[in-house]
Design an enzyme around this catalytic site. Structure first.
Site, PDB file in Angstrom:
ATOM      1  N   TYR A   1      -3.558  -5.025 -37.911  1.00  0.00           N
ATOM      2  CA  TYR A   1      -4.157  -6.105 -38.711  1.00  0.00           C
ATOM      3  C   TYR A   1      -3.688  -6.012 -40.165  1.00  0.00           C
ATOM      4  O   TYR A   1      -3.249  -7.008 -40.754  1.00  0.00           O
ATOM      5  CB  TYR A   1      -5.679  -6.013 -38.626  1.00  0.00           C
ATOM      6  CG  TYR A   1      -6.412  -7.129 -39.337  1.00  0.00           C
ATOM      7  CD1 TYR A   1      -6.346  -8.444 -38.874  1.00  0.00           C
ATOM      8  CD2 TYR A   1      -7.198  -6.881 -40.463  1.00  0.00           C
ATOM      9  CE1 TYR A   1      -7.025  -9.470 -39.515  1.00  0.00           C
ATOM     10  CE2 TYR A   1      -7.891  -7.899 -41.110  1.00  0.00           C
ATOM     11  CZ  TYR A   1      -7.803  -9.186 -40.631  1.00  0.00           C
ATOM     12  OH  TYR A   1      -8.486 -10.204 -41.268  1.00  0.00           O
TER      13      TYR A   1
ATOM     14  N   THR B   1     -18.804 -14.418 -39.789  1.00  0.00           N
ATOM     15  CA  THR B   1     -18.180 -15.393 -38.882  1.00  0.00           C
ATOM     16  C   THR B   1     -18.198 -14.790 -37.473  1.00  0.00           C
ATOM     17  O   THR B   1     -18.470 -13.596 -37.318  1.00  0.00           O
ATOM     18  CB  THR B   1     -16.700 -15.664 -39.253  1.00  0.00           C
ATOM     19  OG1 THR B   1     -15.941 -14.487 -38.944  1.00  0.00           O
ATOM     20  CG2 THR B   1     -16.505 -16.019 -40.711  1.00  0.00           C
TER      21      THR B   1
HETATM   22  N1  LIG Z   1     -14.516 -12.794 -41.068  1.00  0.00           N
HETATM   23  C1  LIG Z   1     -14.057 -11.872 -41.889  1.00  0.00           C
HETATM   24  O1  LIG Z   1     -14.759 -10.896 -42.229  1.00  0.00           O
HETATM   25  C2  LIG Z   1     -12.666 -11.988 -42.460  1.00  0.00           C
HETATM   26  C3  LIG Z   1     -12.323 -11.168 -43.534  1.00  0.00           C
HETATM   27  C4  LIG Z   1     -11.057 -11.256 -44.081  1.00  0.00           C
HETATM   28  C5  LIG Z   1     -10.142 -12.150 -43.564  1.00  0.00           C
HETATM   29  N2  LIG Z   1     -10.480 -12.927 -42.513  1.00  0.00           N
HETATM   30  C6  LIG Z   1      -9.465 -13.839 -42.003  1.00  0.00           C
HETATM   31  O2  LIG Z   1      -9.974 -15.139 -42.021  1.00  0.00           O
HETATM   32  C7  LIG Z   1      -9.337 -15.927 -41.027  1.00  0.00           C
HETATM   33  C8  LIG Z   1     -10.392 -16.664 -40.231  1.00  0.00           C
HETATM   34  O3  LIG Z   1     -11.212 -15.701 -39.602  1.00  0.00           O
HETATM   35  P1  LIG Z   1     -12.715 -16.008 -39.161  1.00  0.00           P
HETATM   36  O4  LIG Z   1     -13.517 -14.861 -39.609  1.00  0.00           O
HETATM   37  O5  LIG Z   1     -13.086 -17.377 -39.541  1.00  0.00           O
HETATM   38  O6  LIG Z   1     -12.540 -15.853 -37.578  1.00  0.00           O
HETATM   39  P2  LIG Z   1     -13.001 -16.752 -36.357  1.00  0.00           P
HETATM   40  O7  LIG Z   1     -14.323 -17.350 -36.618  1.00  0.00           O
HETATM   41  O8  LIG Z   1     -12.803 -15.881 -35.166  1.00  0.00           O
HETATM   42  O9  LIG Z   1     -11.915 -17.920 -36.347  1.00  0.00           O
HETATM   43  C9  LIG Z   1     -10.599 -17.665 -35.995  1.00  0.00           C
HETATM   44  C10 LIG Z   1      -9.881 -18.994 -35.881  1.00  0.00           C
HETATM   45  O10 LIG Z   1      -8.525 -18.736 -35.521  1.00  0.00           O
HETATM   46  C11 LIG Z   1      -8.173 -19.652 -34.486  1.00  0.00           C
HETATM   47  N3  LIG Z   1      -7.118 -19.081 -33.645  1.00  0.00           N
HETATM   48  C12 LIG Z   1      -7.069 -17.835 -33.097  1.00  0.00           C
HETATM   49  N4  LIG Z   1      -5.982 -17.716 -32.329  1.00  0.00           N
HETATM   50  C13 LIG Z   1      -5.330 -18.920 -32.382  1.00  0.00           C
HETATM   51  C14 LIG Z   1      -4.148 -19.417 -31.782  1.00  0.00           C
HETATM   52  N5  LIG Z   1      -3.398 -18.678 -30.951  1.00  0.00           N
HETATM   53  N6  LIG Z   1      -3.777 -20.688 -32.054  1.00  0.00           N
HETATM   54  C15 LIG Z   1      -4.535 -21.466 -32.876  1.00  0.00           C
HETATM   55  N7  LIG Z   1      -5.660 -21.043 -33.474  1.00  0.00           N
HETATM   56  C16 LIG Z   1      -6.053 -19.792 -33.222  1.00  0.00           C
HETATM   57  C17 LIG Z   1      -9.456 -19.841 -33.703  1.00  0.00           C
HETATM   58  O11 LIG Z   1      -9.426 -21.081 -33.016  1.00  0.00           O
HETATM   59  P3  LIG Z   1      -9.393 -21.241 -31.419  1.00  0.00           P
HETATM   60  O12 LIG Z   1     -10.154 -20.117 -30.810  1.00  0.00           O
HETATM   61  O13 LIG Z   1      -9.958 -22.597 -31.217  1.00  0.00           O
HETATM   62  O14 LIG Z   1      -7.931 -21.199 -31.108  1.00  0.00           O
HETATM   63  C18 LIG Z   1     -10.480 -19.892 -34.811  1.00  0.00           C
HETATM   64  O15 LIG Z   1     -10.596 -21.197 -35.318  1.00  0.00           O
HETATM   65  C19 LIG Z   1      -8.500 -14.966 -40.188  1.00  0.00           C
HETATM   66  O16 LIG Z   1      -7.159 -15.038 -40.582  1.00  0.00           O
HETATM   67  C20 LIG Z   1      -9.072 -13.600 -40.562  1.00  0.00           C
HETATM   68  O17 LIG Z   1      -8.101 -12.583 -40.447  1.00  0.00           O
HETATM   69  C21 LIG Z   1     -11.714 -12.877 -41.948  1.00  0.00           C
END
Ligand SMILES: NC(=O)c1ccc[n+]([C@@H]2O[C@H](COP(=O)([O-])OP(=O)(O)OC[C@H]3O[C@@H](n4cnc5c(N)ncnc54)[C@H](OP(=O)(O)O)[C@@H]3O)[C@@H](O)[C@H]2O)c1
Length: 251
Positions: free
Chosen positions: A155, A190
């Site tokens: 990651y 999330t």
């Molecule tokens: N939550 C945290 O603590 C956190 C912290 C730092 C950074 N981030 C980053 O923030 C971003 C969003 O994360 P989140 O926390 O919102 O996670 P999440 O709720 O799990 O959302 C992830 C999103 O990515 C999409 N996705 C995953 N695989 C995909 C694929 N093959 N094609 C198209 N879409 C895809 C999913 O859509 P579908 O399932 O509909 O495809 C979903 O909309 C990520 O890049 C994560 O690394 C999150």
């Protein structure tokens, strides 16, 4: 009253719009006046986001971003009505948590494909004449780009790659009047965080969140930073990272 983050008349493509941070970004940029192109795999959850968008002109494009050689088709569809894009938000991502000894080649390719390779292609097509004249690209990176943690080899690598490329890409795109930046969130509430709790356990997650001086963050906290970078209020900002971590990295 002037709103420096006004996005009226803009068109913004948001990946990961079916959940979490991407969903909050889509909802906010629509509130700020933009039309939004929603990208994610899950059509039903994209529809749920769509139903929460203010304004009109929005479009839902269900698409698996690991299908790298078809990414151009997303832009063709997004611009099929003759409109061009003004913004791109790459929030789609996965969080593989694996010790280095356990990582497989398939997992490496999958994580790099969604978190990093797809971003390069999204940025490439965004910057082509048929799809934009100028604009702002924002990637949702992570504090994992600059900080290591156990089982984070893969990651952290995907996010570090993202931020390194953004610095260089921003220089390529100044002549096209396209700015490129990322945001670096820490732990945000999330579905991805719920999945993390299942893997490392509630106690371990709680103790990590306790290291964030301002506590747990919410998708809207990240969306606010993304909208700022999309807007003209950030017109002199490119090639950099905006930390959104409740003070985590300040320690
Ligand atoms: N939550 C945290 O603590 C956190 C912290 C730092 C950074 N981030 C980053 O923030 C971003 C969003 O994360 P989140 O926390 O919102 O996670 P999440 O709720 O799990 O959302 C992830 C999103 O990515 C999409 N996705 C995953 N695989 C995909 C694929 N093959 N094609 C198209 N879409 C895809 C999913 O859509 P579908 O399932 O509909 O495809 C979903 O909309 C990520 O890049 C994560 O690394 C999150």
């Amino acid at each position: 009253m002037v709103n420096p983050m006004d996005l009226s008349g803009r068109r913004v493509l948001v990946t990961g719009a079916s959940s979490g941070i991407g969903k909050a970004c889509a909802i906010l940029v629509a509130e700020l006046g933009a039309s939004v192109v929603l990208v994610g795999r899950n059509k039903e959850r994209l529809d749920e986001t769509f139903a929460q968008l203010e304004g009109d002109g929005h479009l839902s494009v269900p698409f698996d971003l690991t299908v790298l050689d078809e990414i151009k088709s997303v832009f063709v569809e997004a611009c099929s009505n003759g409109l061009k894009l003004d913004g791109l938000v790459h929030a789609a991502g996965i969080l593989p948590l694996l010790p280095i000894q356990a990582i497989t080649q398939k997992q490496i390719v999958q994580a790099m494909s969604i978190n990093y390779f797809s971003f390069l292609l999204l940025a490439k097509f965004f910057s082509k004449k048929p799809f934009s004249n100028s604009g702002s690209i924002v990637a949702v990176s992570s504090v994992a780009s600059v900080k290591g943690w156990e089982s984070g080899t893969l990651y952290c690598g995907t996010k570090g790659a993202l931020d390194s490329s953004i610095r260089a890409m921003a220089l390529d795109l100044t002549t096209k009047k396209i700015r490129v930046n990322s945001v670096l969130p820490s732990y945000i509430q999330t579905p991805m965080l719920d999945d993390t709790a299942l893997i490392i356990g509630d106690d371990a997650l709680r103790s990590r969140i306790l290291k964030q001086p301002l506590g747990l963050g919410y998708p809207e906290d990240v969306a606010n930073a993304v909208a700022f970078l999309l807007s003209d209020a950030a017109r002199f900002i490119t090639g950099t990272q905006l930390v959104v971590d409740g003070g985590y990295l300040a320690q």
